[in-house]
Design a protein around this motif. Structure first.
Motif, short mmCIF file in Angstrom:
data_model
loop_
_atom_site.label_atom_id
_atom_site.label_comp_id
_atom_site.label_asym_id
_atom_site.label_seq_id
_atom_site.Cartn_x
_atom_site.Cartn_y
_atom_site.Cartn_z
N ILE A 1 28.29 19.28 -11.21
CA ILE A 1 27.69 18.21 -10.33
C ILE A 1 28.32 18.33 -8.98
O ILE A 1 27.81 18.22 -8.02
N GLY A 2 29.56 18.19 -9.16
CA GLY A 2 30.49 18.16 -7.92
C GLY A 2 30.28 19.54 -6.79
O GLY A 2 30.27 19.17 -5.73
N ALA A 3 30.11 20.62 -7.70
CA ALA A 3 29.67 21.97 -6.91
C ALA A 3 28.47 21.70 -6.21
O ALA A 3 28.17 22.30 -5.20
N LEU A 4 27.56 21.47 -6.87
CA LEU A 4 26.10 21.32 -6.59
C LEU A 4 26.11 20.38 -4.96
O LEU A 4 25.44 20.59 -4.13
N ARG A 5 26.76 19.22 -5.35
CA ARG A 5 26.96 18.58 -3.87
C ARG A 5 27.53 19.30 -2.78
O ARG A 5 27.31 19.03 -1.78
N ALA A 6 28.70 19.96 -3.13
CA ALA A 6 29.29 20.65 -2.03
C ALA A 6 28.59 21.67 -1.42
O ALA A 6 28.32 21.89 -0.11
N ARG B 1 32.39 -1.54 0.24
CA ARG B 1 32.02 -1.86 -1.08
C ARG B 1 31.25 -0.69 -1.76
O ARG B 1 31.32 -0.80 -2.99
N ALA B 2 31.08 0.21 -0.89
CA ALA B 2 30.32 1.64 -1.72
C ALA B 2 30.67 2.58 -0.95
O ALA B 2 30.02 3.39 -0.33
N PRO B 3 32.19 3.26 -0.71
CA PRO B 3 32.52 4.29 0.06
C PRO B 3 32.19 5.61 -0.41
O PRO B 3 31.87 5.48 -1.80
N PHE B 4 31.75 6.37 0.07
CA PHE B 4 31.25 7.87 -0.28
C PHE B 4 32.04 8.99 0.25
O PHE B 4 31.63 9.53 1.36
N ALA B 5 33.19 9.45 -0.68
CA ALA B 5 34.03 10.37 -0.20
C ALA B 5 33.46 11.55 -0.69
O ALA B 5 33.99 12.35 -1.37
N TRP B 6 32.44 12.35 0.05
CA TRP B 6 31.69 13.47 -0.22
C TRP B 6 32.68 14.70 -0.06
O TRP B 6 32.62 15.81 -0.69
N TRP B 7 33.75 14.52 0.72
CA TRP B 7 34.54 15.56 1.39
C TRP B 7 35.41 15.82 0.11
O TRP B 7 36.14 17.14 0.06
N PHE B 8 35.70 14.96 -0.88
CA PHE B 8 36.40 15.42 -1.84
C PHE B 8 35.96 16.30 -2.79
O PHE B 8 36.71 17.24 -3.14
#
Length: 336
Positions: free
Chosen positions: A5-10, A198-205
């Motif tokens: 899933i993380g790979a798909l997001r990247a 309240r809902a950070p989105f750290a997509w760069w991780f």
């Protein structure tokens, strides 16, 4: 991380960059960095703006570290994070040096330090710091870190408590198992130009887990990613001047620098494994936080016996640059 899933997001993010040339809607900052010569951005030139400080280099733990040193007294080591360099502390170094021997490092893979192929787990990077201090004849030091540097600082204190005085953590704790539960999609209405605490989105991780592709997409125009990141996490965008931004863009603009910086994130799975073996910290620990307050304060409360966390209401993620006076004051009061 390494999950499908993380790979798909990247991949999705990478595709968006390729299609649009940016990481955010057109409203986001994507201007070219200020036109400043490479000579003006060099460590030699930058350190001249900090009277009493000098550049140094050391061969330690199989790599070469660059550092900036000044002041007298007990040693205080400053460890910066992504996407910055030792310059991230330039606003607080002069005052701190009135009380301490300050050593601001470029971590392995950062700025003027070497960018080896491996060794980016925080435990090994902490060993880099230990060997540097030993080489300088320093047996014990206070350690302060921001972002990735805070993770290295925590690992230093956990692995070398006998060499640690007090510990200062800025806005980010060490990776632990909790990272695996972070969402791969933002909640409805939570992901905007500025961080929703309240809902950070750290997509760069996740994006930084991908090997090879970020370098191809961003080399020569890394300012696109950095400007998006600064916009998202700064409360006061004027806290980073055009020159500051040019310094950081220059430091990460090559494929090699992007690879090395991303390697800090690619080491998170190993960092999580290592963290499971760490005992509760017994030395005094101070957290200084902006939007990372909830994450940092809960982690310190659970994993350090003598810790407290201060929230800087007037600051975003970059506390030492957005609120340098408050950050310096809290550090000096704590370290005394």
């Amino acid at each position: 991380m390494k999950s499908p899933i993380g790979a798909l997001r990247a991949i999705a993010i990478a595709a968006a960059i390729a299609a649009t040339g940016t990481l955010a809607p057109p409203a986001a900052h994507a201007a070219q960095p200020a036109k400043i010569s490479k000579a003006e951005l060099s460590d030699t030139a930058l350190v001249k703006s900090l009277p009493g400080f000098s550049n140094g280099y050391a061969e330690v733990n199989g790599t070469r570290l660059h550092y900036v040193e000044g002041g007298k007294g007990e040693t205080l080591v400053l460890l910066p994070g992504w996407p910055q360099t030792w310059w991230a502390f330039h606003k607080i170094m002069p005052e701190l040096s009135k009380h301490y021997r300050v050593i601001a490092l470029d971590l392995r893979g950062m700025g003027g330090s070497a960018k080896p192929e491996g060794g980016y787990d925080k435990k090994n990077m902490a060993k880099d710091v230990l060997e540097l201090l030993k080489q300088k004849g320093i047996e014990k030091a206070h350690i302060a870190g921001h972002d990735i540097g805070a993770q290295v600082a925590w690992s230093y204190a956990a692995n070398f408590p006998q060499a640690t005085g007090k510990l200062v953590m800025m806005d980010v704790p060490h990776p632990d198992q909790g990272l695996y539960s972070w969402p791969i999609l933002p909640g409805v209405g939570t992901f905007n130009e500025k961080i929703d605490e309240r809902a950070p989105f750290a997509w760069w991780f996740a994006f930084h887990q991908v090997k090879g592709l970020p370098e191809k997409l961003l080399a020569g125009r890394v300012h696109l990613e950095q400007e998006w990141f600064f916009t998202y996490l700064l409360k006061d965008e004027a806290a980073l001047s055009p020159k500051d931004r040019a310094i950081y863009a220059s430091a990460y603009n090559s494929a090699d620098a992007i690879r090395a910086g991303n390697a800090w994130y690619q080491a998170f799975p190993q960092d999580i494994v290592d963290e499971k073996e760490y005992k509760k910290l017994e030395m005094p620990v101070l957290g200084i936080a902006g939007p990372g307050y909830g994450w940092l304060s809960s982690t310190l409360a659970a994993k350090a016996s003598n810790a407290r966390t201060i929230r800087l209401e007037n600051s975003g993620h970059f506390v030492q640059e957005e609120a340098p006076a408050d950050t310096t004051r809290h550090m000096i009061e704590f370290l005394k």
